[in-house]
Enzyme design. Sequence first.
Site, mmCIF file in Angstrom:
data_model
loop_
_atom_site.group_PDB
_atom_site.id
_atom_site.type_symbol
_atom_site.label_atom_id
_atom_site.label_comp_id
_atom_site.label_asym_id
_atom_site.label_seq_id
_atom_site.Cartn_x
_atom_site.Cartn_y
_atom_site.Cartn_z
ATOM 1 C CE LYS A 78 -3.869 1.910 2.495
ATOM 2 N NZ LYS A 78 -4.813 1.699 3.863
ATOM 3 C CB SER A 153 -8.416 3.593 2.606
ATOM 4 O OG SER A 153 -7.371 3.066 3.843
ATOM 5 C CB SER A 177 -8.454 0.671 5.586
ATOM 6 O OG SER A 177 -8.959 1.926 5.552
HETATM 7 N N1 GLN Z 1 -13.222 4.489 6.237
HETATM 8 C C1 GLN Z 1 -12.975 4.751 7.456
HETATM 9 C C2 GLN Z 1 -12.357 6.196 7.476
HETATM 10 O O1 GLN Z 1 -12.318 6.807 6.400
HETATM 11 C C3 GLN Z 1 -11.456 3.632 7.899
HETATM 12 C C4 GLN Z 1 -10.375 4.271 6.955
HETATM 13 C C5 GLN Z 1 -9.245 3.104 7.507
HETATM 14 O O2 GLN Z 1 -9.241 2.106 7.920
HETATM 15 N N2 GLN Z 1 -8.033 3.874 7.147
HETATM 16 O O3 GLN Z 1 -11.655 6.558 8.248
#
Ligand code: GLN
Length: 486
Positions: A78, A153, A177
Site C-alpha cells: 500500500k 482505503s 481499511s
Molecule cells: N473508512 C474509514 C475512514 O475513512 C476507515 C479508514 C481506514 O481504516 N484507514 O476513516
Amino acid sequence: MQLHQLSLVEAGDLLRRRQISSVELTQAMIARLEATEPNLHAYLARTPELALKQAQAADQALAGGTAGPLTGIPAGIKDIICTQGVTTTAASKILENFVPPYDATLVARLKAAGLVMLGKHNLDEFAMGSSTENSAYGPTHNPWDLKAIPGGSSGGSAASVAAGSAFYAIGTDTGGSIRQPASHCGVVGMKPTYGRVSRFGIVAFASSLDQAGPFARSVADLAEVLQVIAGHDPADSTSAPVPVPDYRAALRRGVKGLKLGLPREYFGEGIAPQVRQAVEAAIKVLEAQGAELREISLPHTEYGLAVYYIIAPAEASSNLARYDGVKYGLSRRAEHGSLMDMYLDTRSQGFGPEVIRRIMLGTYALSAGYYDAYYGKAGQVRTLLMRDFQQAFEQVDAIVSPVAPTAAFDLGQKVDDPMQMYLSDVFTLSTNLAGLPGMSLPCGLTSTGRPIGLQFMGPHFAEETLLALGQAFQEATGHHLKHPPI
Ligand code: GLN
C-alpha cells in the site's frame, strides 16, 4: 490454471521444487499486471525492474536452499508504507514526489524474507475513505464488477490480490481499511492486534488506531505473510514485545469446542438481506464443524461510529500538521508572500476535500472549550466499548459478524454523502477502538456477482484463533477459490 491464479503456498512450492523460477513467475505477474491495470488502476507506482532484480536474488536463495515461504513471491505494498527509493504518496498530491530514504520495518522484514515488489497499491488519500475514490490519482475499480468500488482505503491492495496482479499485499486498517476492501473484493484480509505489526515507516493517520496487516487469497497464504511481518520493533514504541506464535500450526487447530459469539447489535437493521443470508449460512458451516454458538451483546456498539469520527479526525489533524511546506509538502514556490501564505498554499492545494474535512473536524474537536465535550468524552466511551469486548471474551473465544452492511456499491454512488460513506465501517471500527484483531474472508456472492465478507474478531493477540476459524471455514467451502471475471 494460470500462474497468477495459484495460491501463494502453491506458487512457493513450485519455486522451491525448482519447477519454475522466480524470474519466470515475476514476468508472468508483470504481464498480468499490465493486462489488468488499464481497467483496475490498483497500482500507483509499478516497479518491474526492481521486481526482476529481487526475483534474480530470490532465485539464488532458492538454488542455495535458503528460501523461506515468501521467497520470490511477487506482491504489492500500500502506497502509505515507506519503501526506500520508491515513491510513497499516500495517494495525496502533497506527497507526490516523496521518495523515502528508508524502508518501513515491515517492508525491511519482507525484503529479508525474499520480497519481490511489483509496485505500490492505490488507496484513499491518507487512508481516509471506504471506496478508494478519495485517491488524488483516481479510483481503483472492483475486479468482480468494474462499475463497483473495491472498498477502501486499501482498495488497490484488495483489488490487485483478487485480480491476481499480486499474490499478497500489505494494507493498513484504522477503522476497517483492510477488512472492508477484502470483503468487497472477495479476498482474505486481517487487521492484527494493535501493536502486533510495527508501524515504523507508515505514514500516520490516527496513531491510536492504525495497524498494518496482510491481504491474500486464502487463510493459509495470509498466515505465511503475518508470520513475517508480526513482532516487536524497537523503532516503534507502540509495537508489542509479545512473542510471535507459529501461525501455520494454528491453521490445523480446528474449531471443535470453540465458543463463537454472535453480537445481537451486529445483526440488527441496515444489513442487506443477501449479506445476512450469506453470513448466517457461513455460521451454520462453522457450527457443523463443532463451533458452539452463543448470542452475546456489545451494548455500546451504536456509539462506535461517533466515537471513531471524533478520535480518528482529531489524531489525523495532529498527525497531518507536519505537511506545512517546510519539511514535507508541495515544493516551495517563490511567490509565497509570508510564512502563513506558504502554509495556506501548501495545505489548500496539497490536500483533497476529504482530508480537509477530517482536519477541520479534528481541529474543532480538539480546540479549547470543546476538547472535554468531544475528544475527552469520546475517550471515555471508547473505554466502554473496550469493556463490552472484555466482557464478551469472558464468555466466547471469538466473535463473528458481517464485515460491511452491504456488498460493494457503485463508483460515484456515495461520493457526495460523507455520512453514508462513513457507515460502511460500522461493523469494523469498534475493533480498532478496542485494539483487537479482526479478519475478513469471502463467504459468498450477491445475485449480481459481488463478494460478501465474513468477519471474525478475537481477544488481543488471538490471531491464531481467527486463523483456525478461517482455515476450517475454507476447508469446508470453496468461496475463496472463485476468481473474478477480469
Ligand atoms: N473508512 C474509514 C475512514 O475513512 C476507515 C479508514 C481506514 O481504516 N484507514 O476513516
